[in-house]
Structure formats: structure tokens, C-alpha cells
Motif scaffolding. Structure first.
Motif, PDB file in Angstrom:
ATOM      1  N   THR A  51      -3.806   9.190  -0.276  1.00 41.31           N
ATOM      2  CA  THR A  51      -2.512   8.810   0.282  1.00 41.31           C
ATOM      3  C   THR A  51      -1.897  10.034   0.941  1.00 41.31           C
ATOM      4  O   THR A  51      -1.771  11.083   0.304  1.00 41.31           O
ATOM      5  CB  THR A  51      -1.551   8.280  -0.794  1.00 41.31           C
ATOM      6  OG1 THR A  51      -2.105   7.107  -1.400  1.00 41.31           O
ATOM      7  CG2 THR A  51      -0.193   7.938  -0.195  1.00 41.31           C
ATOM      8  N   ARG A  61     -10.001   8.268  -2.751  1.00 43.19           N
ATOM      9  CA  ARG A  61      -8.906   7.403  -2.318  1.00 43.19           C
ATOM     10  C   ARG A  61      -7.707   8.322  -2.084  1.00 43.19           C
ATOM     11  O   ARG A  61      -7.298   9.084  -2.959  1.00 43.19           O
ATOM     12  CB  ARG A  61      -8.607   6.323  -3.353  1.00 43.19           C
ATOM     13  CG  ARG A  61      -8.402   6.827  -4.768  1.00 43.19           C
ATOM     14  CD  ARG A  61      -8.194   5.677  -5.730  1.00 43.19           C
ATOM     15  NE  ARG A  61      -7.795   6.159  -7.043  1.00 43.19           N
ATOM     16  CZ  ARG A  61      -7.492   5.362  -8.062  1.00 43.19           C
ATOM     17  NH1 ARG A  61      -7.562   4.057  -7.915  1.00 43.19           N
ATOM     18  NH2 ARG A  61      -7.131   5.873  -9.228  1.00 43.19           N
ATOM     19  N   PHE A 117      -6.102   5.735   2.805  1.00 41.84           N
ATOM     20  CA  PHE A 117      -7.454   5.588   3.319  1.00 41.84           C
ATOM     21  C   PHE A 117      -8.492   6.043   2.294  1.00 41.84           C
ATOM     22  O   PHE A 117      -8.156   6.691   1.288  1.00 41.84           O
ATOM     23  CB  PHE A 117      -7.636   6.387   4.618  1.00 41.84           C
ATOM     24  CG  PHE A 117      -7.350   7.866   4.495  1.00 41.84           C
ATOM     25  CD1 PHE A 117      -8.362   8.776   4.263  1.00 41.84           C
ATOM     26  CD2 PHE A 117      -6.060   8.350   4.640  1.00 41.84           C
ATOM     27  CE1 PHE A 117      -8.097  10.138   4.163  1.00 41.84           C
ATOM     28  CE2 PHE A 117      -5.779   9.710   4.548  1.00 41.84           C
ATOM     29  CZ  PHE A 117      -6.811  10.602   4.308  1.00 41.84           C
ATOM     30  N   LEU A 118      -9.743   5.682   2.565  1.00 48.20           N
ATOM     31  CA  LEU A 118     -10.878   6.179   1.793  1.00 48.20           C
ATOM     32  C   LEU A 118     -11.542   7.278   2.605  1.00 48.20           C
ATOM     33  O   LEU A 118     -11.817   7.104   3.797  1.00 48.20           O
ATOM     34  CB  LEU A 118     -11.879   5.059   1.514  1.00 48.20           C
ATOM     35  CG  LEU A 118     -11.372   3.889   0.672  1.00 48.20           C
ATOM     36  CD1 LEU A 118     -12.491   2.862   0.496  1.00 48.20           C
ATOM     37  CD2 LEU A 118     -10.848   4.346  -0.675  1.00 48.20           C
ATOM     38  N   GLU A 141     -11.865   5.611   6.217  1.00 43.69           N
ATOM     39  CA  GLU A 141     -11.618   4.173   6.314  1.00 43.69           C
ATOM     40  C   GLU A 141     -10.156   3.896   5.999  1.00 43.69           C
ATOM     41  O   GLU A 141      -9.737   3.962   4.840  1.00 43.69           O
ATOM     42  CB  GLU A 141     -12.519   3.405   5.344  1.00 43.69           C
ATOM     43  CG  GLU A 141     -12.311   1.901   5.385  1.00 43.69           C
ATOM     44  CD  GLU A 141     -13.137   1.172   4.339  1.00 43.69           C
ATOM     45  OE1 GLU A 141     -12.838  -0.013   4.081  1.00 43.69           O
ATOM     46  OE2 GLU A 141     -14.063   1.790   3.773  1.00 43.69           O
ATOM     47  N   ARG A 142      -9.391   3.614   7.021  1.00 40.23           N
ATOM     48  CA  ARG A 142      -7.962   3.363   6.817  1.00 40.23           C
ATOM     49  C   ARG A 142      -7.747   2.031   6.118  1.00 40.23           C
ATOM     50  O   ARG A 142      -8.317   1.006   6.483  1.00 40.23           O
ATOM     51  CB  ARG A 142      -7.233   3.359   8.163  1.00 40.23           C
ATOM     52  CG  ARG A 142      -5.731   3.078   8.025  1.00 40.23           C
ATOM     53  CD  ARG A 142      -5.061   2.964   9.388  1.00 40.23           C
ATOM     54  NE  ARG A 142      -5.071   4.238  10.082  1.00 40.23           N
ATOM     55  CZ  ARG A 142      -4.603   4.393  11.321  1.00 40.23           C
ATOM     56  NH1 ARG A 142      -4.124   3.352  11.981  1.00 40.23           N
ATOM     57  NH2 ARG A 142      -4.648   5.576  11.900  1.00 40.23           N
ATOM     58  N   LEU A 143      -6.886   2.061   5.104  1.00 35.15           N
ATOM     59  CA  LEU A 143      -6.518   0.844   4.390  1.00 35.15           C
ATOM     60  C   LEU A 143      -5.136   0.359   4.793  1.00 35.15           C
ATOM     61  O   LEU A 143      -4.878  -0.845   4.836  1.00 35.15           O
ATOM     62  CB  LEU A 143      -6.561   1.082   2.877  1.00 35.15           C
ATOM     63  CG  LEU A 143      -7.907   1.522   2.305  1.00 35.15           C
ATOM     64  CD1 LEU A 143      -7.793   1.747   0.804  1.00 35.15           C
ATOM     65  CD2 LEU A 143      -8.996   0.514   2.615  1.00 35.15           C
ATOM     66  N   ALA A 144      -4.243   1.295   5.066  1.00 35.00           N
ATOM     67  CA  ALA A 144      -2.883   0.946   5.459  1.00 35.00           C
ATOM     68  C   ALA A 144      -2.239   2.147   6.114  1.00 35.00           C
ATOM     69  O   ALA A 144      -2.578   3.295   5.811  1.00 35.00           O
ATOM     70  CB  ALA A 144      -2.063   0.493   4.255  1.00 35.00           C
ATOM     71  N   SER A 168       1.933  -2.725   7.502  1.00 35.85           N
ATOM     72  CA  SER A 168       0.624  -2.331   7.011  1.00 35.85           C
ATOM     73  C   SER A 168      -0.447  -3.197   7.640  1.00 35.85           C
ATOM     74  O   SER A 168      -0.357  -4.417   7.611  1.00 35.85           O
ATOM     75  CB  SER A 168       0.579  -2.480   5.474  1.00 35.85           C
ATOM     76  OG  SER A 168      -0.745  -2.470   5.028  1.00 35.85           O
ATOM     77  N   ILE A 219      -3.178  -3.945   6.505  1.00 38.54           N
ATOM     78  CA  ILE A 219      -3.816  -4.777   5.481  1.00 38.54           C
ATOM     79  C   ILE A 219      -3.031  -6.076   5.292  1.00 38.54           C
ATOM     80  O   ILE A 219      -3.598  -7.139   5.123  1.00 38.54           O
ATOM     81  CB  ILE A 219      -3.897  -4.000   4.157  1.00 38.54           C
ATOM     82  CG1 ILE A 219      -4.942  -2.885   4.278  1.00 38.54           C
ATOM     83  CG2 ILE A 219      -4.255  -4.922   3.006  1.00 38.54           C
ATOM     84  CD1 ILE A 219      -6.341  -3.377   4.540  1.00 38.54           C
ATOM     85  N   LYS A 253       0.812  -1.209   0.000  1.00 38.51           N
ATOM     86  CA  LYS A 253       0.000   0.000   0.000  1.00 38.51           C
ATOM     87  C   LYS A 253       0.846   1.259   0.000  1.00 38.51           C
ATOM     88  O   LYS A 253       0.335   2.352  -0.227  1.00 38.51           O
ATOM     89  CB  LYS A 253      -0.937   0.009   1.212  1.00 38.51           C
ATOM     90  CG  LYS A 253      -1.981  -1.101   1.171  1.00 38.51           C
ATOM     91  CD  LYS A 253      -2.916  -0.937  -0.015  1.00 38.51           C
ATOM     92  CE  LYS A 253      -3.972  -2.029  -0.025  1.00 38.51           C
ATOM     93  NZ  LYS A 253      -4.906  -1.907  -1.149  1.00 38.51           N
TER      94      LYS A 253
END
Length: 213
Positions: free
Chosen positions: A189, A187, A167-168, A152-155, A71, A73, A28
Motif C-alpha cells: 500500500t 502486498r 498493488f502486488l 499488479e495494481r489492485l486499486a 477504485s 476494483i 481497498k
């Protein structure tokens, strides 16, 4: 030919070297790392780069911390340093204020360095502390209210002097002259750098989330 900047040096190598560099960091974070790779400095060093040398260059340039950054994820839930978590939380609060037309907190969150960079969802990009501040002022004027904002955290990860969050960002906003709230999912970063003991946002890249073609 692609460019890898490492401290005062710029190492010019072919694509396999860059791909190997990107493969060393969490998936990510690779997009963020690539954005930093396309950068030039006055001093250019052309040389073959072996894996050990590449690791040293990444470490010297500050990316060494990302090699060990974890991460959520890929590695499951991890505990990040409290000061970094607090910085990410303040940045989210700044985004909420920004969505209601107030860029002050986001300007405070940003680095004022010459390499500060913003690639906002309204298009284009700006580089340099002053240019980023002007961009934030300009962009905030487009928002006439935002509601139901969530993240919404992705990494996320940090190490050494660098940190990142992917995140989103979901919201409903009134833009321009419209009186209607339009739903948006971005989306995003964020890349952070420690400056004088404090984490500062050094790059924001945001664009609308679209269905995969």
C-alpha cells in the motif's frame, strides 16, 4: 477507545464511529485510512460525532478526497490524473532500482516530512523523513540483484491532497549472502500527498503475500 485525527483536532470516539469513517472510503483504501487514524496531536477534542460532523472532519483533515476516490476494483477502469499516474510509474521505477541495491530514486520519491512512514517487508518501521531515508539505505544493502519484477495494481485513487495505490509487487531477488534468486510476492500500500505541487510518497506498507489461513 480509538483516535481520529482531523486537522488540528483529535476526536476520541468508540469503535462504531471509526468503522463508519472507514466505510465511507473505497474498500481497498480502508487499511491505509486506518493507519492514519491511530495518530495523536497535542490538542484533543472529546465530543459525540454525528455523520455530518464526521464528513466535515474527514474533509478538513484531507481525507475528504478519498471519499470520492474511485477504485478500479470496485468501480471498473477509471482515468486518474496524468501527474498522479506518472508519480506511481516513477515509484515503480524506483522500486526496480531499489531491488538492485540503489535507493536513490526511492529516497527522491519519498516525502521528507516528519510524518513520513515506512513499514517495509524486512520488518519494523521508521517515521520521519531522515529516519525513512536511513531505513532505505539500510534495506537496499540487503539486495544483490532483482529480476522479473512486475506490479499488479489492485486499486488506486486520488482526490484533493491525498492519493493511494494498492498493488502486488512480484520479483525474484538475491538477498544477503545468497547466490540464489528467491521468488517473492509483496502486498503493498502506497499513500501519496501533494507537497508544493508534487506528489510525494508519505507511506509505504509492504509485507509478503501468504495463503489465507
Amino acid at each position: 477507545m480509538l483516535v481520529l485525527t482531523a486537522g488540528p483536532f483529535t476526536v476520541i470516539r468508540t469503535r462504531p464511529c471509526i468503522l463508519e469513517a472507514c466505510s465511507l472510503v473505497p474498500s481497498k483504501a480502508r487499511v491505509s485510512l486506518k493507519l492514519f487514524l491511530y495518530k495523536s496531536t497535542p490538542e484533543v477534542l472529546k465530543m459525540p460525532v454525528h455523520r455530518r460532523t464526521l464528513l466535515r472532519l474527514l474533509s478538513f483533515s484531507g481525507f475528504g478526497g478519498l471519499l470520492n476516490a474511485q477504485s478500479p476494483i470496485t468501480s471498473g477502469p477509471t482515468s486518474l490524473p496524468s501527474d498522479f499516474e506518472e508519480t506511481m510509474q516513477r515509484t515503480r521505477e524506483a522500486s526496480i532500482k531499489f531491488g538492485n541495491g540503489d535507493p536513490a530514486l526511492m529516497k527522491m520519491a519519498y516525502s521528507h516530512a516528519k510524518d513520513a512512514l515506512i513499514m517495509g517487508a524486512l520488518g519494523g518501521y521508521e517515521q520521519g523523513g531522515d529516519a525513512v531515508a536511513e531505513r532505505l539505505e539500510w534495506a537496499a544493502k540487503h539486495f544483490r540483484g532483482t529480476r522479473n519484477q512486475s506490479f499488479e495494481r489492485l486499486a488506486a485513487g486520488c482526490g484533493g491532497e491525498l492519493g493511494y495505490e494498492v498493488f502486488l509487487e512480484k520479483s525474484e531477488s538475491r538477498l544477503g549472502d545468497s547466490d540464489n534468486f528467491s521468488p517473492t510476492i509483496l502486498r503493498v500500500t502506497h499513500i501519496f500527498r501533494r507537497e508544493l505541487g508534487q506528489w510525494k510518497l508519505i507511506q509505504r506498507h509492504a509485507d509478503p503475500l501468504k495463503p489465507r489461513a
